[in-house]
Scaffold this active site. Structure first.
Site, PDB file in Angstrom:
ATOM      1  N   HIS A  76      47.471  37.174  37.927  1.00 50.54           N
ATOM      2  CA  HIS A  76      47.163  38.023  36.686  1.00 50.54           C
ATOM      3  C   HIS A  76      48.253  37.725  35.485  1.00 50.54           C
ATOM      4  CE1 HIS A  76      45.148  41.326  34.732  1.00 50.54           C
ATOM      5  NE2 HIS A  76      46.192  41.671  34.264  1.00 50.54           N
ATOM      6  N   GLU A  77      49.399  37.981  35.891  1.00 49.01           N
ATOM      7  CA  GLU A  77      50.595  37.890  34.895  1.00 49.01           C
ATOM      8  C   GLU A  77      50.658  36.735  34.555  1.00 49.01           C
ATOM      9  OE1 GLU A  77      51.391  40.746  33.511  1.00 49.01           O
ATOM     10  OE2 GLU A  77      50.623  42.078  34.930  1.00 49.01           O
ATOM     11  N   HIS A 118      48.177  35.722  31.526  1.00 42.13           N
ATOM     12  CA  HIS A 118      48.904  36.151  30.539  1.00 42.13           C
ATOM     13  C   HIS A 118      49.925  35.279  29.792  1.00 42.13           C
ATOM     14  CE1 HIS A 118      46.577  39.765  30.261  1.00 42.13           C
ATOM     15  NE2 HIS A 118      47.267  40.285  31.512  1.00 42.13           N
TER      16      HIS A 118
END
Length: 181
Positions: free
Chosen positions: A13-14, A17
């Site tokens: 997820h990170e 980004h």
């Protein structure tokens, strides 16, 4: 303490980004990414402010970049994980609010033009308080969805075409837990 599965999902997820912010020219500069839990967040990606942040001015390209970066985590989960988590709920809220302002307050939608569609109380999205017709309201909703879909598609394509980089960032995050730009 995160389980190894939670740690991996958070890392993807990170990393999503972070990767999008590195690939889009008008994104805020990446500062740090971590999978160490803080508060209700299992991880976070931190950015330096863009050059116009102090005066609150954003360009159309910067807004598009912010929306794309916001969807990076959700898209990474979609591509790399066996299931999608609720971890993107705050990202979705923030990107939706940007898209709403883009169309209803900032006059950046070519279809809607430079018109403010929000009442002085900011009540556009509350029932029975819209200051426009049902037809205009439907156009606004359509423009918001169109902007979100365009940004989502762009971010999806970037992550999908940079799978190797995603894997590198994700594995480093799992190993080190914090990465600086």
């Amino acid at each position: 303490i995160l389980s190894s599965k939670e740690k991996e999902i958070t890392a993807y997820h990170e990393a999503g980004h972070a990767l999008i912010s590195l690939l889009i020219e008008d994104a805020n500069p990446l500062h740090k990414v971590t999978i160490l839990p803080r508060g209700r967040s299992l991880g976070s990606t931190m950015f330096l402010p863009n050059e116009n942040a102090e005066d609150g001015v954003l360009t159309k390209k910067q807004i598009h970049a912010l929306i794309c970066v916001g969807f990076g985590g959700r898209i990474a989960e979609e591509i790399f994980c066996s299931d999608i988590s609720t971890g993107a709920s705050q990202d979705i809220e923030q990107t939706t609010n940007l898209a709403k302002k883009y169309v209803t307050q900032w006059g950046l939608s070519p279809e809607m033009g430079p018109i403010n569609y929000v009442s002085s109380q900011g009540a556009y999205f509350q029932p029975n308080t819209r200051d426009c017709s049902q037809t205009v309201s439907e156009k606004i909703d359509s423009e918001i969805k169109k902007l979100i879909d365009e940004c989502y598609k762009k971010a999806f394509g970037l992550i999908d075409s940079h799978r190797k980089e995603m894997e590198v960032i994700t594995h480093l995050l799992v190993e080190k837990e914090i990465l600086s730009y």
